[in-house]
Design a protein around this motif. Structure first.
Motif, PDB file in Angstrom:
ATOM      1  N   VAL A  29      49.487  40.332  39.464  1.00  0.00           N
ATOM      2  CA  VAL A  29      48.425  39.585  40.156  1.00  0.00           C
ATOM      3  C   VAL A  29      48.462  39.891  41.655  1.00  0.00           C
ATOM      4  O   VAL A  29      47.425  40.109  42.283  1.00  0.00           O
ATOM      5  CB  VAL A  29      48.577  38.058  39.926  1.00  0.00           C
ATOM      6  N   PRO A  33      45.036  41.815  42.777  1.00  0.00           N
ATOM      7  CA  PRO A  33      44.449  40.472  42.676  1.00  0.00           C
ATOM      8  C   PRO A  33      43.010  40.476  42.172  1.00  0.00           C
ATOM      9  O   PRO A  33      42.570  39.515  41.548  1.00  0.00           O
ATOM     10  CB  PRO A  33      44.532  39.929  44.105  1.00  0.00           C
ATOM     11  N   TYR A  35      40.066  42.282  39.863  1.00  0.00           N
ATOM     12  CA  TYR A  35      39.907  43.188  38.719  1.00  0.00           C
ATOM     13  C   TYR A  35      39.064  44.404  39.093  1.00  0.00           C
ATOM     14  O   TYR A  35      37.987  44.267  39.679  1.00  0.00           O
ATOM     15  CB  TYR A  35      39.246  42.434  37.565  1.00  0.00           C
ATOM     16  N   HIS A 140      43.442  42.758  30.324  1.00  0.00           N
ATOM     17  CA  HIS A 140      43.373  42.066  31.622  1.00  0.00           C
ATOM     18  C   HIS A 140      43.196  40.560  31.417  1.00  0.00           C
ATOM     19  O   HIS A 140      43.922  39.753  32.012  1.00  0.00           O
ATOM     20  CB  HIS A 140      42.210  42.622  32.453  1.00  0.00           C
ATOM     21  N   MET A 148      47.397  31.967  34.266  1.00  0.00           N
ATOM     22  CA  MET A 148      46.782  30.643  34.356  1.00  0.00           C
ATOM     23  C   MET A 148      47.644  29.596  33.640  1.00  0.00           C
ATOM     24  O   MET A 148      47.911  28.523  34.177  1.00  0.00           O
ATOM     25  CB  MET A 148      45.382  30.740  33.735  1.00  0.00           C
ATOM     26  N   LEU A 151      50.922  27.903  35.237  1.00  0.00           N
ATOM     27  CA  LEU A 151      50.888  26.767  36.172  1.00  0.00           C
ATOM     28  C   LEU A 151      51.218  25.450  35.469  1.00  0.00           C
ATOM     29  O   LEU A 151      52.164  24.767  35.868  1.00  0.00           O
ATOM     30  CB  LEU A 151      49.548  26.704  36.912  1.00  0.00           C
ATOM     31  N   PRO A 152      50.457  25.061  34.420  1.00  0.00           N
ATOM     32  CA  PRO A 152      50.872  23.846  33.701  1.00  0.00           C
ATOM     33  C   PRO A 152      52.237  24.008  33.033  1.00  0.00           C
ATOM     34  O   PRO A 152      52.999  23.040  32.952  1.00  0.00           O
ATOM     35  CB  PRO A 152      49.762  23.626  32.666  1.00  0.00           C
TER      36      PRO A 152
ATOM     37  N   ARG B   1      31.142  36.884  38.136  1.00  0.00           N
ATOM     38  CA  ARG B   1      32.430  37.386  37.673  1.00  0.00           C
ATOM     39  C   ARG B   1      33.209  36.318  36.913  1.00  0.00           C
ATOM     40  O   ARG B   1      33.038  35.127  37.139  1.00  0.00           O
ATOM     41  CB  ARG B   1      33.258  37.853  38.869  1.00  0.00           C
ATOM     42  N   HIS B   2      34.063  36.778  36.027  1.00  0.00           N
ATOM     43  CA  HIS B   2      34.949  35.871  35.292  1.00  0.00           C
ATOM     44  C   HIS B   2      35.986  35.321  36.273  1.00  0.00           C
ATOM     45  O   HIS B   2      36.439  36.052  37.154  1.00  0.00           O
ATOM     46  CB  HIS B   2      35.632  36.674  34.181  1.00  0.00           C
ATOM     47  N   TYR B   4      38.998  34.928  35.954  1.00  0.00           N
ATOM     48  CA  TYR B   4      40.235  35.707  35.889  1.00  0.00           C
ATOM     49  C   TYR B   4      40.160  36.995  36.704  1.00  0.00           C
ATOM     50  O   TYR B   4      41.163  37.683  36.858  1.00  0.00           O
ATOM     51  CB  TYR B   4      40.554  36.095  34.440  1.00  0.00           C
ATOM     52  N   ASP B   5      38.962  37.336  37.189  1.00  0.00           N
ATOM     53  CA  ASP B   5      38.831  38.601  37.912  1.00  0.00           C
ATOM     54  C   ASP B   5      39.292  38.509  39.358  1.00  0.00           C
ATOM     55  O   ASP B   5      39.303  39.511  40.078  1.00  0.00           O
ATOM     56  CB  ASP B   5      37.390  39.116  37.828  1.00  0.00           C
ATOM     57  N   THR B   6      39.653  37.305  39.785  1.00  0.00           N
ATOM     58  CA  THR B   6      40.282  37.163  41.104  1.00  0.00           C
ATOM     59  C   THR B   6      41.529  36.305  40.951  1.00  0.00           C
ATOM     60  O   THR B   6      41.591  35.445  40.056  1.00  0.00           O
ATOM     61  CB  THR B   6      39.349  36.484  42.131  1.00  0.00           C
ATOM     62  N   ALA B   7      42.492  36.531  41.817  1.00  0.00           N
ATOM     63  CA  ALA B   7      43.730  35.741  41.770  1.00  0.00           C
ATOM     64  C   ALA B   7      43.419  34.270  42.037  1.00  0.00           C
ATOM     65  O   ALA B   7      43.966  33.379  41.378  1.00  0.00           O
ATOM     66  CB  ALA B   7      44.722  36.277  42.797  1.00  0.00           C
ATOM     67  N   THR B  10      41.957  32.497  39.014  1.00  0.00           N
ATOM     68  CA  THR B  10      42.993  32.291  37.992  1.00  0.00           C
ATOM     69  C   THR B  10      43.860  31.080  38.335  1.00  0.00           C
ATOM     70  O   THR B  10      44.126  30.220  37.487  1.00  0.00           O
ATOM     71  CB  THR B  10      43.880  33.553  37.888  1.00  0.00           C
ATOM     72  N   VAL B  11      44.279  31.002  39.600  1.00  0.00           N
ATOM     73  CA  VAL B  11      45.155  29.903  40.035  1.00  0.00           C
ATOM     74  C   VAL B  11      44.413  28.564  39.988  1.00  0.00           C
ATOM     75  O   VAL B  11      44.969  27.548  39.550  1.00  0.00           O
ATOM     76  CB  VAL B  11      45.704  30.187  41.453  1.00  0.00           C
ATOM     77  N   GLY B  14      44.263  27.372  36.501  1.00  0.00           N
ATOM     78  CA  GLY B  14      45.582  26.879  36.100  1.00  0.00           C
ATOM     79  C   GLY B  14      45.843  25.479  36.634  1.00  0.00           C
ATOM     80  O   GLY B  14      46.376  24.618  35.927  1.00  0.00           O
ATOM     81  N   ALA B  15      45.439  25.255  37.884  1.00  0.00           N
ATOM     82  CA  ALA B  15      45.621  23.928  38.491  1.00  0.00           C
ATOM     83  C   ALA B  15      44.755  22.896  37.771  1.00  0.00           C
ATOM     84  O   ALA B  15      45.192  21.772  37.498  1.00  0.00           O
ATOM     85  CB  ALA B  15      45.263  23.987  39.972  1.00  0.00           C
ATOM     86  N   LEU B  17      43.705  23.023  34.652  1.00  0.00           N
ATOM     87  CA  LEU B  17      44.282  22.761  33.325  1.00  0.00           C
ATOM     88  C   LEU B  17      45.488  21.821  33.432  1.00  0.00           C
ATOM     89  O   LEU B  17      45.688  20.951  32.576  1.00  0.00           O
ATOM     90  CB  LEU B  17      44.697  24.082  32.662  1.00  0.00           C
ATOM     91  N   THR B  18      46.274  21.987  34.495  1.00  0.00           N
ATOM     92  CA  THR B  18      47.435  21.107  34.705  1.00  0.00           C
ATOM     93  C   THR B  18      46.984  19.655  34.834  1.00  0.00           C
ATOM     94  O   THR B  18      47.544  18.751  34.199  1.00  0.00           O
ATOM     95  CB  THR B  18      48.204  21.533  35.976  1.00  0.00           C
TER      96      THR B  18
END
Lengths: 169, 30
Positions: A29, A33, A35, A140, A148, A151-152, B1-2, B4-7, B10-11, B14-15, B17-18
């Protein structure tokens, strides 16, 4: 061996292998970072810089680290007698149970989604160029799914042993 | 864009979902 020492050694192994596994994921990543899709030229020439870079990153370390991490974690819960409680998300064991389910999902993703597609991308399994390009997109997305989920995963793993369990009683 | 196509995307996912799992744990599971 004394159970407490065995538990500590398992925890150490769990941390080390987990850092190797997720560290590889985070490294990708940080290095890439944003894609950038592969193109047919990247795959039709085995000497192309992008293909060579892909090939050299394939060493299987993180895939096997995931198995070590998962096994050590499961063994730790089992030998403490808390595996059943974690599986059923009971009381104070619920946070570590959620972490365990997420970690299991991540390992299955690495082995049964990412790896089969990456094998085609790398030409380890024969496939047409268009199929390999399609698989590179899935690889990817699969890899970033694990980023992702980490994190959790880390939140609930930490919460299970560092105060979070108290909050959820 | 999806996402997931950038950091960053994605983060952030993830946050999110937490937080959702925390709410699930707090209000549904326990």
């Amino acid at each position: 061996m004394d159970a407490a020492i065995f538990d500590l050694l398992l925890r150490w192994l769990h941390f080390l292998a987990g850092m190797i596994w997720v560290g590889h994921n985070y490294s990708s990543v940080v290095q890439r970072p944003t894609y950038r899709p592969l193109c047919a030229e990247d795959l039709s020439n085995d000497d192309s810089p992008r293909f060579q870079a892909l090939l050299h990153r394939e060493h299987g370390v993180f895939r096997w680290a995931s198995v070590v991490t998962w096994s050590a974690g499961l063994l730790m819960l089992w030998q403490r007698g808390t595996l059943g409680g974690a599986l059923s998300l009971s009381g104070a064991l619920a946070p570590i149970g959620i972490g365990m389910y997420i970690g299991t999902l991540m390992m299955l993703n690495a082995w049964f989604v990412l790896w089969p597609h990456q094998q085609k991308v790398l030409g380890l399994v024969p496939a047409t160029i268009s199929e390999r390009l399609r698989c590179s997109r899935i690889s990817h997305l699969s890899s970033r799914t694990n980023t992702m989920l980490s994190l959790p995963l880390l939140f609930f793993m930490a919460a299970g042993a560092h105060g979070g369990a108290y909050l959820f009683k | 864009r999806h996402p997931y196509d950038t950091a960053t995307g994605t983060v952030l996912l993830g946050a999110l979902l937490t937080v959702l799992l925390l709410a699930l744990l707090h209000f549904v599971i326990l």
